[in-house]
Design a protein around this motif. Structure first.
Motif, PDB file in Angstrom:
ATOM      1  N   ARG A 217     130.198  50.803  17.114  1.00  0.00           N
ATOM      2  CA  ARG A 217     129.665  49.625  17.812  1.00  0.00           C
ATOM      3  C   ARG A 217     130.720  49.045  18.765  1.00  0.00           C
ATOM      4  NH1 ARG A 217     125.613  47.275  20.286  1.00  0.00           N
ATOM      5  NH2 ARG A 217     125.753  45.024  20.210  1.00  0.00           N
ATOM      6  N   MET A 218     131.980  49.016  18.316  1.00  0.00           N
ATOM      7  CA  MET A 218     133.046  48.499  19.167  1.00  0.00           C
ATOM      8  C   MET A 218     133.197  49.361  20.425  1.00  0.00           C
ATOM      9  SD  MET A 218     136.023  47.114  16.560  1.00  0.00           S
ATOM     10  CE  MET A 218     136.335  48.685  15.812  1.00  0.00           C
ATOM     11  N   ILE A 219     133.139  50.664  20.261  1.00  0.00           N
ATOM     12  CA  ILE A 219     133.253  51.574  21.404  1.00  0.00           C
ATOM     13  C   ILE A 219     132.094  51.355  22.363  1.00  0.00           C
ATOM     14  CG2 ILE A 219     133.126  54.008  22.094  1.00  0.00           C
ATOM     15  CD1 ILE A 219     134.759  54.608  19.505  1.00  0.00           C
ATOM     16  N   PHE A 220     130.895  51.173  21.830  1.00  0.00           N
ATOM     17  CA  PHE A 220     129.725  50.925  22.671  1.00  0.00           C
ATOM     18  C   PHE A 220     129.914  49.655  23.501  1.00  0.00           C
ATOM     19  CE2 PHE A 220     125.643  48.786  23.305  1.00  0.00           C
ATOM     20  CZ  PHE A 220     124.977  49.750  24.057  1.00  0.00           C
ATOM     21  N   ILE A 221     130.360  48.582  22.844  1.00  0.00           N
ATOM     22  CA  ILE A 221     130.552  47.305  23.542  1.00  0.00           C
ATOM     23  C   ILE A 221     131.658  47.430  24.581  1.00  0.00           C
ATOM     24  CG2 ILE A 221     131.282  44.889  23.276  1.00  0.00           C
ATOM     25  CD1 ILE A 221     129.885  44.974  20.518  1.00  0.00           C
TER      26      ILE A 221
ATOM     27  N   HIS B  57     132.371  39.926  24.308  1.00  0.00           N
ATOM     28  CA  HIS B  57     133.778  39.782  23.913  1.00  0.00           C
ATOM     29  C   HIS B  57     133.886  39.121  22.536  1.00  0.00           C
ATOM     30  CE1 HIS B  57     136.005  41.244  27.378  1.00  0.00           C
ATOM     31  NE2 HIS B  57     135.152  40.609  28.179  1.00  0.00           N
ATOM     32  N   GLU B  58     133.057  38.127  22.290  1.00  0.00           N
ATOM     33  CA  GLU B  58     133.077  37.449  20.992  1.00  0.00           C
ATOM     34  C   GLU B  58     132.634  38.383  19.876  1.00  0.00           C
ATOM     35  OE1 GLU B  58     130.696  33.950  21.599  1.00  0.00           O
ATOM     36  OE2 GLU B  58     132.187  33.040  22.922  1.00  0.00           O
ATOM     37  N   GLU B  59     131.581  39.167  20.137  1.00  0.00           N
ATOM     38  CA  GLU B  59     131.121  40.135  19.130  1.00  0.00           C
ATOM     39  C   GLU B  59     132.196  41.173  18.872  1.00  0.00           C
ATOM     40  OE1 GLU B  59     127.554  43.268  18.043  1.00  0.00           O
ATOM     41  OE2 GLU B  59     127.515  42.312  20.010  1.00  0.00           O
ATOM     42  N   LEU B  60     132.848  41.624  19.925  1.00  0.00           N
ATOM     43  CA  LEU B  60     133.905  42.617  19.797  1.00  0.00           C
ATOM     44  C   LEU B  60     135.052  42.078  18.938  1.00  0.00           C
ATOM     45  CD1 LEU B  60     134.699  45.450  20.663  1.00  0.00           C
ATOM     46  CD2 LEU B  60     135.627  44.486  22.757  1.00  0.00           C
ATOM     47  N   ALA B  61     135.433  40.836  19.156  1.00  0.00           N
ATOM     48  CA  ALA B  61     136.500  40.221  18.361  1.00  0.00           C
ATOM     49  C   ALA B  61     136.091  40.139  16.887  1.00  0.00           C
ATOM     50  CB  ALA B  61     136.827  38.838  18.901  1.00  0.00           C
ATOM     51  N   ARG B  62     134.843  39.766  16.643  1.00  0.00           N
ATOM     52  CA  ARG B  62     134.347  39.678  15.264  1.00  0.00           C
ATOM     53  C   ARG B  62     134.337  41.052  14.600  1.00  0.00           C
ATOM     54  NH1 ARG B  62     130.019  40.883  12.777  1.00  0.00           N
ATOM     55  NH2 ARG B  62     128.796  41.366  14.619  1.00  0.00           N
ATOM     56  N   LEU B  63     133.895  42.059  15.335  1.00  0.00           N
ATOM     57  CA  LEU B  63     133.845  43.418  14.802  1.00  0.00           C
ATOM     58  C   LEU B  63     135.244  43.947  14.506  1.00  0.00           C
ATOM     59  CD1 LEU B  63     131.096  44.968  17.100  1.00  0.00           C
ATOM     60  CD2 LEU B  63     130.864  44.398  14.677  1.00  0.00           C
ATOM     61  N   ARG B  64     136.191  43.655  15.390  1.00  0.00           N
ATOM     62  CA  ARG B  64     137.577  44.100  15.163  1.00  0.00           C
ATOM     63  C   ARG B  64     138.153  43.467  13.909  1.00  0.00           C
ATOM     64  NH1 ARG B  64     139.275  43.729  21.447  1.00  0.00           N
ATOM     65  NH2 ARG B  64     138.817  45.883  21.988  1.00  0.00           N
ATOM     66  N   GLU B  65     137.846  42.183  13.702  1.00  0.00           N
ATOM     67  CA  GLU B  65     138.334  41.491  12.508  1.00  0.00           C
ATOM     68  C   GLU B  65     137.713  42.095  11.244  1.00  0.00           C
ATOM     69  OE1 GLU B  65     138.528  37.013  10.572  1.00  0.00           O
ATOM     70  OE2 GLU B  65     137.817  37.264  12.619  1.00  0.00           O
TER      71      GLU B  65
END
Length: 73
Positions: A59-63, A15-23
């Protein structure tokens, strides 16, 4: 219990990686838009930013897929 804690920690990290990637994805979108609007950036630079943005989206879709439980219909 240890397995549950590990799974919870992995989910939290995802979830943290996803938030970072979205930003980062949003930031790239803003940068591309600004460069295109001002015609300040060369096409190659804009193309590289778009390629990076696409890689982030993949990467976001994968996560997101990893975080979504499988539902057998």
């Amino acid at each position: 219990m240890a397995g549950e804690d590990e799974a919870r920690a992995e989910a939290q990290a995802a979830h943290e990686e996803l938030a970072r990637l979205r930003e980062e994805h949003r930031d790239l979108d803003n940068a591309i838009e600004a460069l295109e609007r001002l015609n300040a950036g060369d096409r190659l630079q804009i193309q590289r930013l778009k390629k990076r943005k696409l890689a982030l989206k993949d990467r976001m879709i994968f996560i997101e897929d990893q975080l979504t439980p499988d539902i057998i219909a």
